[in-house]
Structures are given as C-alpha cells and as structure tokens.
Enzyme design. Structure first.
Site, PDB file in Angstrom:
ATOM      1  CE  LYS A  28     -21.149   9.343 -14.874  1.00 55.96           C
ATOM      2  NZ  LYS A  28     -21.833   9.958 -15.996  1.00 55.96           N
ATOM      3  CD  GLU A  83     -31.159  -0.770  -7.642  1.00 59.38           C
ATOM      4  OE1 GLU A  83     -30.389   0.159  -7.294  1.00 59.38           O
ATOM      5  OE2 GLU A  83     -32.258  -0.577  -8.178  1.00 59.38           O
ATOM      6  N   GLY A 138     -23.513   6.741 -18.147  1.00 60.40           N
ATOM      7  CA  GLY A 138     -23.568   5.330 -17.743  1.00 60.40           C
ATOM      8  C   GLY A 138     -23.882   4.403 -18.898  1.00 60.40           C
ATOM      9  NE  ARG A 139     -28.858   7.313 -21.725  1.00 60.93           N
ATOM     10  CZ  ARG A 139     -28.979   8.180 -20.735  1.00 60.93           C
ATOM     11  NH1 ARG A 139     -28.770   7.785 -19.494  1.00 60.93           N
ATOM     12  NH2 ARG A 139     -29.308   9.436 -20.956  1.00 60.93           N
ATOM     13  CD  GLU A 184     -31.002   5.473 -17.915  1.00 56.02           C
ATOM     14  OE1 GLU A 184     -29.794   5.493 -18.188  1.00 56.02           O
ATOM     15  OE2 GLU A 184     -31.453   4.863 -16.934  1.00 56.02           O
ATOM     16  CG  HIS A 231     -41.635 -20.574 -33.173  1.00 61.85           C
ATOM     17  ND1 HIS A 231     -42.353 -21.439 -33.976  1.00 61.85           N
ATOM     18  CD2 HIS A 231     -40.446 -20.373 -33.797  1.00 61.85           C
ATOM     19  CE1 HIS A 231     -41.598 -21.761 -35.030  1.00 61.85           C
ATOM     20  NE2 HIS A 231     -40.444 -21.128 -34.940  1.00 61.85           N
ATOM     21  CE  LYS A 280     -31.872   5.627  -9.405  1.00 56.75           C
ATOM     22  NZ  LYS A 280     -30.608   6.230  -9.774  1.00 56.75           N
TER      23      LYS A 280
HETATM   24  O1  F6P Z   1     -30.921   4.877 -12.296  1.00 52.67           O
HETATM   25  C1  F6P Z   1     -30.466   4.937 -13.602  1.00 52.67           C
HETATM   26  C2  F6P Z   1     -28.968   4.904 -13.625  1.00 52.67           C
HETATM   27  O2  F6P Z   1     -28.453   6.103 -13.121  1.00 52.67           O
HETATM   28  C3  F6P Z   1     -28.438   4.652 -15.019  1.00 52.67           C
HETATM   29  O3  F6P Z   1     -28.382   5.764 -15.801  1.00 52.67           O
HETATM   30  C4  F6P Z   1     -27.122   4.060 -14.708  1.00 52.67           C
HETATM   31  O4  F6P Z   1     -26.555   3.399 -15.804  1.00 52.67           O
HETATM   32  C5  F6P Z   1     -27.492   3.130 -13.570  1.00 52.67           C
HETATM   33  O5  F6P Z   1     -28.457   3.838 -12.848  1.00 52.67           O
HETATM   34  C6  F6P Z   1     -26.376   2.713 -12.684  1.00 52.67           C
HETATM   35  O6  F6P Z   1     -25.739   3.823 -12.125  1.00 52.67           O
HETATM   36  P1  F6P Z   1     -24.315   3.679 -11.471  1.00 52.67           P
HETATM   37  O7  F6P Z   1     -23.363   3.224 -12.502  1.00 52.67           O
HETATM   38  O8  F6P Z   1     -23.982   5.042 -10.940  1.00 52.67           O
HETATM   39  O9  F6P Z   1     -24.422   2.658 -10.358  1.00 52.67           O
END
Ligand code: F6P
Length: 541
Positions: free
Chosen positions: A204, A210, A264-265, A350, A381, A509
């Site tokens: 987003k 990452e 995002g979620r 979240e 199990h 972060k």
């Molecule tokens: O760090 C949490 C978050 O902002 C989530 O809310 C989001 O889904 C995820 O990181 C990834 O964010 P982005 O889509 O901006 O890479």
C-alpha cells in the site's frame, strides 16, 4: 461516557451473575429447539451460536448495548464514506470495492465508483492476459509462475484465499514471499525460472522495508539472468503510492492502484487481489466479491438479533468483557483454510488491539482478544488438550464445509464428525463419577478408578460457534471474510476504539532502523540491546 459505566453494560454484569449458575447443558435441556433457535442462515452458510452461555435475554441485553453505542449509526457512516478512521482522517470503504452495481459514492468530492470499476477492469485485463499467455516475459515465453512480494495485508489475504480456492486455480502457480528473512525469497526463487516468472510488488505504502528489500533481491535475481531491460516485462506493482512505484522502475501500465480509504488488512478486494485473480480468473473473483457484498447487505439490513456479524461481535464482547476470556480460537476443519487464522489475526488484532478510546483516553476494560488457531483435525492432536482441560476457557469458532472437493467422501465424513464432536465435547464435558464408572466398566480396579477419574474428567460448559457451509467456493469465502470484518467493526464500535489505524506497529519499526547500523557493524552498539548486538556480532561468521 465510558461504555462500561452505561446502564446497558451494568445490566449485563448483573445478568451474567444470574446466568452463571446455568450450564449450557441445562440451557439445551430446557429448550429442545435451542440449536435452531440460536442459528441463522445466510445463503449456503449456517451460523450456529447455540453452544454459548447465553439466553434470549442475553442477546437482548447485548443488542441493547450495541444500540446504546450507536453501532447502526457508525455502520451507516462507514458505508457512506464518512472519515471514521479519525486518527488518519480517512474513510473506510472496503465495502465499496465489492458493490459491483453501485454507480455513485463521493469521497472528498470525487465519485469513487467509476475509479473502482476502471481499476478492477485493468486488473482483470492484466490477469486475463497473464493467464492466457498473451502477456509474456522478456524472452517471449508465457509466465508459469507469479511471485507476490508483500507483507501483512499485502500478503495474508491473497495468500490465504489462493490456498482456500486452490480447486479453482487454473492459472500460473502463485507464490508468496513476505518475510525479510532471506530464506523466504531464496527458497522461493530456487524453484523458479526467471524467464517464466512474473513479480507483483504489493505494498500500500511502497515503503515497507521487508517488501522493498525482497523486491530488490528479486530484481537483482532477474537482472542477473535476463539483464536490466527485462525488469519492465517481469514486474508489476499494486500500491496507493504511484510515485514510489515509478521510482522503482515499474511502468504505469503495470501499476495497479488502490486508495487510502482501503486499509491494508481490508485490501484483498482491491488491486491487492490481483494474484488471486491470476490464480482463479475474473469470474471466480466476481463471485468472491459478490459473496462479500451479500454479507454487507445482510450486515446493513438484518436486525441486530438476526445479524450474523453483530451476533459474532456481541457474543465475543460477552466472552471478553463479562467472562474475562482472553483468547479466541479459530479452527477451520478445512485444510485449505489453513491460513485463515493467520489472516484473521491481522484483521482482528491489528484492528482491535488498542488501549485508548477515540478521544485518546485509556479504556478501562479489555479490548481485542488473542486470535489463534490451526486446522482440525491437526489441532486435536496438538493443543486441544488445553481447550478441553486447561485452566483457561477459550471460546472457539469451528468452520466446516458439508462437502469437500475430493471424491473419496470417507475423509470428509470423518472430518465433519470430528468437528461436531469437538464442540459437543467442549460443551458437555464429563463429570468425575461418569469418568469413574467408565474406568470401572473397562476393568480398572476401584483404587485405579478413583485415582484416574479426576484426570479423565472434562469441565465442559466451554463455548463455541459453528460455521457450516456447503462447499468452500469463492462466494462462500467472500461471505465468510466479510462477516469477520464486520464482527471486528462492531466490536471496535462497542469498545469505542479506532479499528482502522495500526500505530502500535511503528515503535518496533523505528527501533529496528535505529539498531540496524550497529547490527550491520557500521556503528557501535549502544543502549538496551547493545549486549545482544555485540553477542550477535561475535557469533556472525
Ligand atoms: O506494519 C503493519 C502494516 O502497515 C500493515 O497494516 C500492512 O498491512 C503491512 O504493514 C504492509 O504494509 P504495506 O502494504 O504498506 O507494505
């Protein structure tokens, strides 16, 4: 006024004291129709909430609480595009993404419906071309593999749904890379051929460490094999940040956008769904959207006491705030829903893992529970021991399809029997005298029967909901996800918190960025983590 001081909340406190002496077994005994009286159907889905410590009065009182905090008003404001995400001053309109017929919805003076439709048709066009092989890689061969690089909401939804709907997967193979741990991308790329691999960089913000790091590793891997010129053909982006995407070198015609009013979620319904569309095709994705839309209509129109997400939410409030249960289990008896608990973890935790109210005051009551789970029967199990006999009570959602996709129905019969048996056993339990009698009947001595009976008793009276659906098809999955989204929404309204920001992820972060130079050996380690950093550096080879 804080919700826990309201007369509705206080009435529930008193009601709980009265009800606590009733076991669920007694409630079932006193109402032969309890299972049907406490069940609701929506399309092919049956939601059975009879195995909770509730009566019709409980539901009345809980619905009264939802009324008192104006769930209906806030629901209307969400659907009409009011900026209910008040910390970020954003509308919350994932529901608009699945309303395929609506023509007008204004946000900040712009009609967003034509934008949604136009972007969806771009997504469908691109996905269709990848699926048919009319869009090809730099060497002229069709894509056999698609790697979605994203994390959190830019990964969990499509990854969960791609697995869930794998019987409908008739396109290229889809892989998901999320973790910054280099093992994730290395192991994924090791199985792939650069000539036939398409990368989707899903973010987003297009700033997430990452995702950006994994994308640059993927880019380097591709360039090493096919040269710089191949990047344009092998990368596409899904983002709200078009400038950052352009900086990365992805062409506008390969950039699929969504908007800041899509959290995002909550973004699987947007361009973030592209990998799923590539996997299952546009027709199936339409059915997925339509399932969610049906759940939206139900949420908007059904009276609270017949409204599945409202009931899910208020029963959750009952457990969390009046019984003090800290966790909520999600156990899909559906192997293809293996990632559903992880998806719901982000959706719920979240959203509602918040400790201050909308006005910034600390809330004086518990908010979002820990969400966790694993598919049955595997969980049985492993950790179900604790669900049955542990010192904590954990309410559970069981999910199961009446039909599998497999031809050998023996498996499915056993699966369903196990699912229903678990909710029954959790509720019924087994008393000490029954345990003792069973031991004696199986030939144990009286002394052994006495000694072992306490270990073989089950307290019972442990709550669960069951979601039974015909088959895990796109429409059903869309419906299920949307029901959980609205559950989370209703709970957030009752708790008076903002379910649509995620500021709690920021501190860690920031700290990681601060520590990175020392971890990488470019600065001296200082502060709380100095000794760990130095130890790690000493162990680095
Ligand atoms: O760090 C949490 C978050 O902002 C989530 O809310 C989001 O889904 C995820 O990181 C990834 O964010 P982005 O889509 O901006 O890479």
């Amino acid at each position: 006024m804080s919700v826990d001081t309201s007369s509705e909340w206080q009435a529930l406190v008193r009601h709980k004291e009265m009800l606590a002496s009733n076991s669920m077994v007694e409630l079932f005994a006193s109402d032969k129709e309890r299972a049907t009286n406490f069940s609701i159907s929506l399309s092919d889905l049956l939601f059975d909430y009879s195995k909770n410590c509730i009566t019709a009065d409980t539901i009345d009182l809980l619905a009264g609480l939802a009324d008192a905090v104006d769930v209906a008003g806030q629901r209307a404001r969400m659907f009409d595009g009011t900026a209910i995400n008040t910390t970020e001053m954003r509308a919350v309109l994932h529901t608009a993404l699945r309303d395929r017929k609506r023509k007008n919805l204004m946000v900040d003076g712009v009609n967003i419906m034509p934008q949604i439709e136009a972007e969806r048709s771009r997504v469908y066009g691109f996905a269709g071309a990848v699926r048919s092989g009319s869009i090809v890689g730099a060497t002229g061969v069709a894509f056999t593999d698609v790697v979605n690089i994203g994390i959190g909401g830019s990964d969990l939804g499509p990854a969960m749904a791609t697995l869930a709907l794998s019987p409908f997967g008739d396109g290229p193979s889809i892989h998901y890379v999320s973790n910054i741990d280099g093992a994730h991308i290395t192991d994924t790329l090791a199985r792939l051929d650069p000539r036939t691999t398409l990368f989707l960089v899903a973010s987003k913000t297009f700033t997430t460490t990452e995702t950006m790091t994994n994308a640059s590793t993927a880019r380097a891997w591709l360039v090493a094999a096919l040269g710089d010129g191949a990047v344009a053909d092998h990368f596409a982006a899904l983002s709200t940040n078009q400038a950052a995407v352009a900086n990365f070198g992805i062409k506008p015609e390969r950039t699929f956008v969504f908007w800041d009013w899509v959290g995002g979620r909550y973004s699987i319904w947007s361009a973030i769904g592209l990998p799923l569309v590539i996997a299952i095709g546009a027709k199936n994705f339409d059915a997925f959207l339509d399932g969610a839309f049906l759940a939206d209509q139900h949420f908007r129109d059904a009276p609270f006491k017949e409204n599945i997400p409202v009931l899910m939410a208020i029963i959750g409030i009952w457990h969390r705030n009046f019984f003090g249960f800290t966790c909520h289990g999600v156990m899909p008896y559906d192997q293809r829903l293996a990632r559903f608990p992880a998806y719901l973890q982000q959706l719920d935790m979240e959203s509602n893992g918040k400790g201050v109210s909308l006005s910034g005051e600390p809330v004086g009551y518990s908010t979002g529970p820990v969400i966790w789970g694993e598919p049955g029967t595997n969980g049985q199990h492993a950790f179900f021991q604790l669900l049955h006999q542990g010192s904590d009570i954990i309410p559970v959602d069981f999910l199961v399809a009446a039909n599998g996709f497999e031809t050998d129905v023996r498996h499915h019969d056993i699966l369903i029997a196990n699912c229903f048996a678990q909710s029954e056993a959790l509720m019924m339990g087994r008393g000490v005298s029954e345990a003792e009698a069973l031991l004696l009947a199986s030939g144990a001595s009286e002394a052994d029967a006495k000694r072992l009976a306490p270990h073989k008793t089950f307290p019972g009276n442990r709550p669960s909901n069951t979601f039974l659906y015909e088959k895990l098809e796109p429409h059903t999955l869309g419906m299920l996800i949307a029901l959980y989204e609205h559950k989370v929404f209703v709970q957030g309204v009752i708790w008076g918190i903002n379910s649509f920001d995620q500021m709690g992820v920021e501190l860690g972060k920031e700290q990681a960025n601060t520590l990175l130079p020392a971890v990488a050996g470019n600065a001296d380690a200082e502060g709380i983590s100095a000794s760990l950093i130095n130890a790690a550096r000493a162990k680095r080879k």
